[in-house]
Scaffold this motif. Sequence first.
Motif, short mmCIF file in Angstrom:
data_model
loop_
_atom_site.label_atom_id
_atom_site.label_comp_id
_atom_site.label_asym_id
_atom_site.label_seq_id
_atom_site.Cartn_x
_atom_site.Cartn_y
_atom_site.Cartn_z
N VAL A 24 0.84 -1.21 0.00
CA VAL A 24 0.00 0.00 0.00
C VAL A 24 0.87 1.25 0.00
CG1 VAL A 24 -1.64 1.35 1.35
CG2 VAL A 24 -2.00 -1.10 1.07
N VAL A 25 1.90 1.26 0.87
CA VAL A 25 2.79 2.42 0.95
C VAL A 25 3.55 2.61 -0.36
CG1 VAL A 25 4.84 3.36 2.09
CG2 VAL A 25 3.03 2.28 3.44
N LYS A 26 3.99 1.52 -0.96
CA LYS A 26 4.77 1.58 -2.19
C LYS A 26 3.96 2.15 -3.34
CE LYS A 26 7.40 -1.33 -5.40
NZ LYS A 26 7.85 -2.72 -5.69
N HIS A 27 2.69 1.73 -3.44
CA HIS A 27 1.85 2.13 -4.57
C HIS A 27 0.93 3.31 -4.24
CE1 HIS A 27 2.89 -2.10 -5.54
NE2 HIS A 27 2.98 -1.63 -6.77
N PRO A 29 1.43 6.62 -4.01
CA PRO A 29 1.45 7.76 -4.95
C PRO A 29 0.70 7.50 -6.25
CG PRO A 29 3.62 7.39 -4.00
CD PRO A 29 2.77 6.22 -3.60
N SER A 30 0.91 6.31 -6.84
CA SER A 30 0.23 6.01 -8.10
C SER A 30 -1.28 5.89 -7.90
CB SER A 30 0.78 4.71 -8.71
OG SER A 30 0.57 3.61 -7.83
N TYR A 31 -1.71 5.32 -6.74
CA TYR A 31 -3.13 5.24 -6.44
C TYR A 31 -3.73 6.64 -6.32
CZ TYR A 31 -2.43 0.30 -5.25
OH TYR A 31 -2.13 -1.03 -5.29
N PHE A 32 -2.99 7.54 -5.64
CA PHE A 32 -3.47 8.90 -5.43
C PHE A 32 -3.60 9.64 -6.76
CE2 PHE A 32 -2.56 13.43 -4.61
CZ PHE A 32 -3.63 13.72 -3.78
N ILE A 33 -2.56 9.55 -7.60
CA ILE A 33 -2.59 10.21 -8.91
C ILE A 33 -3.72 9.63 -9.77
CG2 ILE A 33 -1.31 10.57 -11.07
CD1 ILE A 33 1.24 10.59 -9.38
N GLY A 34 -3.86 8.31 -9.75
CA GLY A 34 -4.94 7.67 -10.52
C GLY A 34 -6.31 8.12 -10.07
N ALA A 35 -6.48 8.28 -8.76
CA ALA A 35 -7.77 8.73 -8.23
C ALA A 35 -8.07 10.16 -8.65
CB ALA A 35 -7.78 8.61 -6.70
N ILE A 36 -7.05 11.03 -8.60
CA ILE A 36 -7.23 12.42 -9.01
C ILE A 36 -7.59 12.52 -10.49
CG2 ILE A 36 -6.07 14.65 -9.30
CD1 ILE A 36 -6.81 14.03 -6.43
N VAL A 37 -6.83 11.80 -11.33
CA VAL A 37 -7.10 11.82 -12.77
C VAL A 37 -8.51 11.29 -13.07
CG1 VAL A 37 -6.42 10.83 -15.00
CG2 VAL A 37 -4.67 11.64 -13.40
N THR A 38 -8.89 10.21 -12.39
CA THR A 38 -10.23 9.65 -12.60
C THR A 38 -11.31 10.63 -12.20
OG1 THR A 38 -9.37 7.43 -12.17
CG2 THR A 38 -11.75 7.72 -12.03
N LEU A 39 -11.12 11.31 -11.07
CA LEU A 39 -12.10 12.28 -10.59
C LEU A 39 -12.25 13.45 -11.57
CD1 LEU A 39 -13.99 13.23 -8.33
CD2 LEU A 39 -12.03 14.31 -7.23
N VAL A 40 -11.12 13.98 -12.02
CA VAL A 40 -11.16 15.10 -12.96
C VAL A 40 -11.79 14.69 -14.29
CG1 VAL A 40 -9.73 16.71 -14.30
CG2 VAL A 40 -9.17 16.25 -11.91
N ALA A 41 -11.40 13.51 -14.79
CA ALA A 41 -11.97 13.02 -16.05
C ALA A 41 -13.47 12.81 -15.93
CB ALA A 41 -11.28 11.71 -16.46
N THR A 42 -13.91 12.28 -14.78
CA THR A 42 -15.34 12.07 -14.56
C THR A 42 -16.10 13.39 -14.57
OG1 THR A 42 -14.85 10.13 -13.19
CG2 THR A 42 -17.05 11.07 -12.99
N CYS A 43 -15.52 14.43 -13.97
CA CYS A 43 -16.16 15.76 -13.97
C CYS A 43 -16.29 16.30 -15.38
CB CYS A 43 -15.37 16.72 -13.09
SG CYS A 43 -15.41 16.32 -11.33
N TYR A 44 -15.22 16.16 -16.18
CA TYR A 44 -15.26 16.65 -17.56
C TYR A 44 -16.31 15.89 -18.39
CZ TYR A 44 -11.13 19.64 -17.20
OH TYR A 44 -10.25 20.64 -16.88
#
Length: 220
Positions: A24-27, A29-44
């Motif tokens: 969990v600790v290792k991944h 950052p990638s989980y966080f970035i993926g969540a942000i990108v998914t959220l922004v894409a969903t809004c668009y």
Amino acid sequence: MIENTLQKLIVTFGNLLSSFAKSVVKHAPSYFIGAIVTLVATCYIAKDFTHLSKFVKMVIGDGVTEKAVKIKNIFMGSVLKLGKGYLILSVITFSALFAGLMVLRVKNAIGIAVIIALADALPVIGIGTIMVPWAVIAVLLGDYYFGIGLAVLFVIVVILRNFLEPKIIGKQVGINSLFTLATMFLGLKVLGILGLFLFPIIFIVTVQYYKNEMKEELSL
């Protein structure tokens, strides 16, 4: 023997928790970035859904769009029917467990049966994760009657579920139980637990799509 077994279980469980925490600790950052990108894409997508739909339809054409909509509708209907089928299986599993635990005179049989049935509904876990260690510990503690009873109950529930699952799922989705069993077995061998659910859905969507296509051709 009991003390050594419990120590090994504690060490194994601790190692699993440690490995999970490291992953969990290792991944993270990638989980966080993926969540942000998914959220922004969903809004668009939500904001310009109508224009986006028209653009996609213009690019891929009316024919492909119509087929995609049909497949989506069949997929959604199939998922709901599969969900209903597995809900029926969970109720049957709970009933068998409750009856068996009552025969074994287990206190709070309803609550325990609910917990085991919920575990059975989850991927990977299953009733064996709870019942097998329970039966082994009961035998090690000298309660042979109870341990053997749990083992027999486990075998009965597994056989009952494996026998009814293809029939119930096949009935819900309108596919022969033999083909349903074959796709579930193939999915389990190819992709594991994910394939157990994914392959029947793909098979059902494919069959229903071509059935609808044949009906439309005959009606013309």
